[in-house]
Design an enzyme around this catalytic site. Structure first.
Site, mmCIF file in Angstrom:
data_model
loop_
_atom_site.group_PDB
_atom_site.id
_atom_site.type_symbol
_atom_site.label_atom_id
_atom_site.label_comp_id
_atom_site.label_asym_id
_atom_site.label_seq_id
_atom_site.Cartn_x
_atom_site.Cartn_y
_atom_site.Cartn_z
ATOM 1 N N MET A 1 0.839 -1.201 0.000
ATOM 2 C CA MET A 1 0.000 0.000 0.000
ATOM 3 C C MET A 1 0.879 1.257 0.000
ATOM 4 S SD MET A 1 -3.432 -0.923 2.075
ATOM 5 C CE MET A 1 -2.791 -0.654 3.717
ATOM 6 N N ALA B 1 3.967 3.941 1.044
ATOM 7 C CA ALA B 1 4.625 4.436 2.262
ATOM 8 C C ALA B 1 5.725 3.433 2.630
ATOM 9 C CB ALA B 1 3.636 4.647 3.406
ATOM 10 N N HIS C 1 9.408 -3.442 3.431
ATOM 11 C CA HIS C 1 8.966 -3.646 2.045
ATOM 12 C C HIS C 1 10.167 -3.965 1.148
ATOM 13 C CE1 HIS C 1 5.618 -0.762 3.389
ATOM 14 N NE2 HIS C 1 4.975 -1.875 3.080
ATOM 15 N N GLN D 1 -10.462 -2.668 2.006
ATOM 16 C CA GLN D 1 -9.997 -3.352 3.222
ATOM 17 C C GLN D 1 -9.991 -2.447 4.451
ATOM 18 O OE1 GLN D 1 -6.027 -4.203 1.423
ATOM 19 N NE2 GLN D 1 -5.244 -3.783 3.473
ATOM 20 N N LYS E 1 4.842 -10.373 8.913
ATOM 21 C CA LYS E 1 4.301 -9.432 9.896
ATOM 22 C C LYS E 1 2.774 -9.489 9.963
ATOM 23 C CE LYS E 1 3.890 -4.764 11.286
ATOM 24 N NZ LYS E 1 2.791 -4.147 10.532
ATOM 25 N N ARG F 1 2.473 2.617 9.479
ATOM 26 C CA ARG F 1 1.717 3.381 10.494
ATOM 27 C C ARG F 1 2.609 3.897 11.629
ATOM 28 N NH1 ARG F 1 -2.589 -0.540 9.035
ATOM 29 N NH2 ARG F 1 -4.333 0.674 8.217
HETATM 30 P P1 AMP Z 1 1.490 -2.931 3.540
HETATM 31 O O1 AMP Z 1 2.009 -1.933 2.565
HETATM 32 O O2 AMP Z 1 1.635 -2.535 4.950
HETATM 33 O O3 AMP Z 1 0.130 -3.436 3.173
HETATM 34 O O4 AMP Z 1 2.446 -4.183 3.405
HETATM 35 C C1 AMP Z 1 2.810 -4.716 2.172
HETATM 36 C C2 AMP Z 1 3.594 -5.981 2.410
HETATM 37 O O5 AMP Z 1 4.748 -5.676 3.185
HETATM 38 C C3 AMP Z 1 2.818 -7.042 3.195
HETATM 39 O O6 AMP Z 1 3.111 -8.326 2.648
HETATM 40 C C4 AMP Z 1 3.363 -6.894 4.587
HETATM 41 O O7 AMP Z 1 3.270 -8.078 5.353
HETATM 42 C C5 AMP Z 1 4.800 -6.550 4.301
HETATM 43 N N1 AMP Z 1 5.424 -5.856 5.441
HETATM 44 C C6 AMP Z 1 4.928 -4.810 6.136
HETATM 45 N N2 AMP Z 1 5.751 -4.488 7.153
HETATM 46 C C7 AMP Z 1 6.787 -5.356 7.093
HETATM 47 C C8 AMP Z 1 7.980 -5.537 7.865
HETATM 48 N N3 AMP Z 1 8.258 -4.778 8.922
HETATM 49 N N4 AMP Z 1 8.819 -6.540 7.517
HETATM 50 C C9 AMP Z 1 8.542 -7.342 6.445
HETATM 51 N N5 AMP Z 1 7.440 -7.212 5.682
HETATM 52 C C10 AMP Z 1 6.582 -6.231 5.996
#
Ligand code: AMP
Length: 265
Positions: free
Chosen positions: A9, A11, A16, A40, A132, A170
């Protein structure tokens, strides 16, 4: 040519980038999708204020040579789009209403829907997700097993700040003081896993971990539990072997989650 997809998403942070690095090892081309998925988020959640930093994200991805795919809401959900109905009926057979799903009704229906759409649009050979979001990756694993057997799922460990805080988009909402309070989450999970290496009652270890989170000012515990990685249901006192600990809490007004894999001896 093989394609690895890393859905995000935006940021973006180091967590990532770990996913991107792993994706590079597994395929010829890496596609990073950046899409803040409206389906979501609940009505009272942070969809509007979710950080959107597309230019900075592009700059972070530049050295990797990854393709950035940042579709619009209309592209992902065209008029007459009807994937929801089938996802909803499949989701009802899965653990989508416990833990994250209990506090965030319809959250996983939205996640699973967007993931299906991204799979359709990008046609990846490999997809890379983070451990995570433990319940999310559990559900996506089931989805792939049953509906996309041609796709390989790769799960990457959680990237943490040096003091243990799991990196999250976040985290930027946290004040300096809240950030310190937030450390209670990773500490509670680690202490619990250490206790469970010796002959401790699982119920007692969980109760202690919950109490340690609840004792922290400004932190409001949502759930803390240990689940069986096979079905994502809470373990009982007799359970032995590898398991997954999950926690969610509000720190101030920011909702954070964390998880670790542990072994109950
Ligand atoms: P998000 O942008 O938060 O929806 O996350 C995108 C992807 O990055 C998802 O597969 C998350 O599980 C992964 N992700 C988010 N935070 C972490 C982290 N600290 N370490 C590893 N993967 C992460």
């Amino acid at each position: 040519m093989t394609i690895a997809l890393v859905p995000t998403m935006g940021a973006l942070h180091e967590g990532h980038l770990d996913l991107v690095r792993r994706a590079q090892e597994l395929a010829d081309d890496v596609v990073v999708s950046i899409f803040v998925n409206p389906t979501q988020f609940g009505a009272n959640e942070d969809f509007d204020k979710y950080p959107r930093t597309l230019e900075a994200d592009r700059a972070m991805l530049e050295p990797f040579g990854a393709t950035v795919f940042a579709p619009s809401v209309d592209e992902v959900y065209p008029e007459g789009f009807d994937l929801f109905a089938s996802i909803r009926s499949w989701a009802s057979t899965q653990p989508t209403t416990t833990f994250e799903g209990a506090t965030r009704p319809e959250h996983f229906e939205g996640v699973l829907t967007v993931v299906c759409r991204l799979f359709e649009m990008v046609q990846p050979d490999v997809v890379v997700f983070g451990q995570k979001d433990a319940q999310q990756v559990f559900l996506i694993g089931k989805l792939i097993e049953q509906a996309f057997p041609q796709i390989r799922l790769e799960v990457v460990p959680t990237n943490r700040e040096p003091d243990g805080l799991a990196r999250s988009s976040r985290n930027r909402y946290l004040s300096a003081e809240e950030r310190t309070h937030a450390l209670v989450l990773s500490r509670a999970l680690i202490n619990m896993s250490l206790r469970l290496m010796s002959a401790t009652s699982t119920g007692e270890a969980i109760a202690e971990a919950r109490a340690s989170v609840e004792a922290e000012p400004e932190v409001r515990l949502d759930y803390l539990d240990i689940v069986d990685p096979h079905d994502f249901t809470p373990v009982n006192e007799q359970f032995r072997g590898p398991a997954t600990a999950v926690v969610a809490a509000w720190v101030g007004s920011t909702r954070l989650i964390d998880t670790i894999n542990l072994v109950i001896n």
